[in-house]
Structure formats: structure tokens, C-alpha cells
Design an enzyme around this catalytic site. Structure first.
Site, PDB file in Angstrom:
ATOM      1  N   ASN A 375       0.835  -1.091  -0.138  1.00  0.00           N
ATOM      2  CA  ASN A 375      -0.096   0.081   0.048  1.00  0.00           C
ATOM      3  C   ASN A 375       0.820   1.355  -0.051  1.00  0.00           C
ATOM      4  O   ASN A 375       0.976   1.748   0.938  1.00  0.00           O
ATOM      5  CB  ASN A 375      -0.940  -0.045   1.369  1.00  0.00           C
ATOM      6  N   ASP A 376       1.248   1.610  -1.241  1.00  0.00           N
ATOM      7  CA  ASP A 376       2.203   2.884  -1.485  1.00  0.00           C
ATOM      8  C   ASP A 376       1.134   3.850  -1.736  1.00  0.00           C
ATOM      9  O   ASP A 376       0.693   3.634  -3.112  1.00  0.00           O
ATOM     10  CB  ASP A 376       3.321   2.497  -2.524  1.00  0.00           C
ATOM     11  N   PHE A 377       0.932   5.043  -1.204  1.00  0.00           N
ATOM     12  CA  PHE A 377       0.063   5.972  -1.594  1.00  0.00           C
ATOM     13  C   PHE A 377       0.821   7.109  -2.198  1.00  0.00           C
ATOM     14  O   PHE A 377       0.031   8.186  -2.533  1.00  0.00           O
ATOM     15  CB  PHE A 377      -0.715   6.460  -0.372  1.00  0.00           C
TER      16      PHE A 377
END
Length: 434
Positions: A375-377
């Protein structure tokens, strides 16, 4: 006194009801959804290093992509609803009315990541890092079904998620988070679309329930702590369990679950050797039915195995692991369907009754298979994961994948005296990384 100050709060809906990829007005709740209406929501959170861009840009990026993510998951922007049925009962369902999910921006710049993760026990301050903290699932009749809180820390950012458990399970929640992160880092769409087809064991999709019990019981004093099991340690547990059981079918998860069950039982010092002790497992139903990839909602078979405290402790890891293995193997698709059909004939909701005076069981929840660290935003992947406090009870155990070494992080919640005994348990200490 809390170190967390809310700066802003708002409701965010889909970018356009008409433009939503999956337009819908109503979604029926399945037996899996209905049976947990009286339980608490799910809370999951992620720690990130501080981004290089400013806070205004951070919040704007997250708000915009959050709304776009809801385009693909419109039920999460809705509310629960109820139609009257006969005999003072109700039909509960999801109203996809775009009333909005909650988005909170908060500041805790006096707290560092190490203040939380470096603490021996998970501090109570963690409760202030999550939104919607005082609700149960049935409150979704008037409250948001999903909330996210973005909290600025001294050296990082924490994203806290609270999701109505009568609407999603862990698989569906992480599916949404994974999809949101894709959009936040610039993707035009998401890699896996949710499937909103409902699964019912019979053609009857309307299951009447009585008015819901709103009684709440204050939790006893509890401690929560994270324990890390390395890939090497897990391999040893699996090998030992299979060797003692004379088997090659016991999985890593089953060996770890048996280990945690036995350690907790030893640490509680049960009153009698004949006392029955249980392990409750939420066994995934998606592959057992089977359901389509991306199925949205709950899909689990809550099931438990039990034996006497003496048998569990004295007969070894392999015996306990074999018991779990045999129990899980018996939960095939036919067994899952029969369990759901039986519930439909006699609907009984979890919760709504006083907790036992002294806990004798454990519950293994969450999963080390969830895609937590993808989960790289837009400014890097998470460095750690944590649960909120709303789901805590004595014997609650949650599993997360470890960030780096292929291990498993285990969040354990126990009574203080039990936690102290676990920390002094030599057999347990040999298996964890401090």
C-alpha cells in the site's frame, strides 16, 4: 490526556453517483453479514515515513483518490437500512445512498513512530489514531460505514481505518485499501474490481431479525503487545508440529495457532486440568464455496475446536496442531453451506450478551496473507501495521505479515496477569524475536 488533535473532519462520497463503475441502489446483507451486526467494527492501521511534500498536498492527494476509490466501492459510502417485517422484526440491507465515508485529518506531532512501536505494550493513545471509535456495526444505520483518519506524527504518517464489519471482512477491507493506494499513486483504474453479487444458501434473500440489542459491557483491564515470529522460527514450529503429529499436512498457520493456543492456556493457569479450552477461527469461505475473485462482503465460517487444558498443554504442539488441522479440513464447501443454512433457520447474532467472567479461549483473527505492505500511496510503502482498540478482548489474537523477513507479526490481547505469565514462558520466548 490525548496527544492527537483533530484538525478537520468531513464526509466524502463517490466523485459522481452517475459515473460510478458499479451503480447500485441496494445491496442485500448475507447471513455472514447479518450475524455480526452487534459486534464492533474492524480497525486496521498503517505507519508510513513522512512524505517529502507538504501536508496540504498530502491531504488533497488522499481526499481526491479516496473519493475515486469509493467510485469502485460505492457501498462503503452508504448506510445500513432496515425495512419492517412481521412480528416487530426487520430486514436489514445496505443502502448505497452516497451519504459519505468519514475522512479525518489529525495532528499528533508530539508523538513519534517509536513512541508507539517502541513501547512494550501498545499504548492506549492508539485509540485516538482511528475514527468512529465508539460505534458498533448496527450503528451503521446512521453512522458512516467506513472512516479513515490521517494523523501527522513527528516523523511519519499514520492511516487508521475503521470499517463496519457487517459490510466487509478483512479480505474486502484490504482490497479497498489496496485499490485506494493504487489510485493515490496515479493509476487511472484499479487492478482488481470488486464483485457485488451476493451469495445466499437459498433463494430467500430476506432474513428477518428482531430489534438489535444495544447493551454495551465495559471491557476488563487488558494489555496488548506485538510479538514477531521470524520465517526461520515459523519453519521450526511447522517442522516440530508435523514431526510430533507424524504428518506432513500441518501448515505454518496451524502450527503457529497451536503454539499460541497452548502458550495462552499455560499462562492462564487454568483452575482445573479438565477445564475445556477453545480456539475460535474465522475460516475463509471464498475458496470453499467457491466465490468469484473480488467478492465483496463477509465470507467466513466461524468455527472452534476444543479439548481439555491438560490435553492441550501436556500432549504437545503436534497434538494441538493436528486437532486444528483436522478441524479445518472438515470445513469444506458442503460443511460451510450447511452451517449457513442452519443459521438461517435459527438466526442468532454474535454479541449482545455479557462476556464470561474469566476467558478460557483464544480467537485467531486477521491473516498474514493480506496484502498489507503493497500500500504505497505515493511516498513509500508502510513500515508497520497495527489494530485499533475497539475489538479488544481477553484472548484476541491478530496476525499480520511481517514487513521484511517473511515472518508473521502477532498482536496479542490478554489480561495483565496472563500477559506477564506469557512473557515469562520459556518455551514461548524461544520462538519470538524481541
Amino acid at each position: 490526556m490525548t496527544n492527537v488533535v483533530v484538525i478537520s473532519s468531513c464526509l466524502i462520497g463517490t466523485t459522481s453517483m452517475d459515473a460510478a463503475p458499479n451503480p447500485m441502489s441496494r445491496l442485500d446483507l448475507t447471513p455472514w453479514d447479518l450475524q455480526i451486526l452487534q459486534l464492533n467494527p474492524m480497525q486496521r492501521g498503517l505507519f508510513f515515513r513522512k512524505p517529502e511534500f507538504d501536508q496540504t498536498s498530502l491531504i488533497l492527494r488522499l481526499k481526491n483518490s479516496f473519493s475515486r476509490a469509493l467510485d469502485f466501492f460505492p457501498p462503503l459510502a452508504g448506510r445500513l437500512a432496515a425495512d419492517p417485517a412481521a412480528d416487530n422484526s426487520f430486514y436489514y440491507f445496505l443502502d448505497c445512498n452516497n451519504a459519505g465515508a468519514e475522512f479525518i485529518y489529525a495532528d499528533a506531532s508530539s508523538l513519534s513512530i517509536s513512541d508507539i512501536l517502541g513501547s512494550k505494550y501498545i499504548p492506549e493513545t492508539v485509540s485516538d489514531l482511528f475514527p468512529l471509535g465508539e460505534y458498533c456495526n448496527s450503528d451503521g444505520l446512521s453512522k458512516p460505514l467506513l472512516g479513515v483518519q490521517v494523523t501527522q506524527l513527528a516523523d511519519g504518517v499514520f492511516l487508521g481505518f475503521t470499517a463496519n464489519h457487517a459490510v466487509v471482512d478483512g479480505v474486502s477491507l484490504w482490497h479497498f485499501i489496496n485499490s485506494w493506494s493504487e489510485l493515490s499513486r496515479g493509476s487511472a483504474t484499479i487492478s482488481k474490481l470488486p464483485v457485488f453479487d451476493r451469495w445466499f444458501p437459498t433463494s430467500n434473500r430476506l432474513i428477518p431479525l428482531p430489534p438489535l440489542d444495544k447493551i454495551r459491557y465495559p471491557p476488563p483491564p487488558l494489555l496488548a503487545r506485538l510479538f514477531h515470529f521470524s520465517k526461520e522460527s515459523l519453519g521450526k514450529l511447522k517442522s516440530k508440529a508435523n514431526s510430533e503429529a507424524g504428518s506432513d499436512k500441518i501448515s505454518t498457520l496451524q502450527a503457529l495457532s497451536a503454539h499460541l493456543w497452548r502458550t495462552t492456556t499455560r499462562s492462564r493457569n487454568p483452575h482445573g486440568a479438565d477445564e475445556e479450552v477453545r480456539i475460535l477461527m474465522a475460516i475463509g469461505a471464498r475458496a470453499r464455496i467457491p466465490l468469484p475473485e473480488g467478492y465483496f462482503g463477509n465470507a467466513f465460517n466461524g468455527s472452534s475446536a476444543s479439548m481439555s487444558a491438560w490435553e492441550l498443554v501436556e500432549r504437545g504442539l503436534g497434538h494441538a496442531a493436528r486437532k486444528i488441522n483436522e478441524h479445518v479440513a472438515a470445513q469444506g464447501g458442503e460443511a460451510v453451506v450447511k452451517t449457513v443454512e442452519s443459521w438461517v433457520r435459527n438466526p442468532v447474532l454474535f454479541g449482545g450478551f455479557p462476556p464470561p467472567k474469566r476467558s478460557t479461549g483464544v480467537m485467531i483473527a486477521s491473516s498474514h496473507r493480506h496484502n498489507v505492505y503493497v500500500n504505497d500511496f505515493g511516498w513509500g510503502k508502510p513500515i508497520a501495521a497495527l489494530s485499533g482498540t475497539i475489538e479488544r478482548f481477553d484472548g484476541n489474537i491478530k496476525l499480520y505479515p511481517a514487513a521484511a523477513d517473511g515472518g508473521i507479526d502477532v498482536e496479542v490481547c490478554l489480561a495483565p496477569e496472563t500477559m506477564q505469565a506469557m512473557e515469562d514462558d520459556a518455551e514461548f520466548l524461544e520462538t519470538i524475536s524481541i
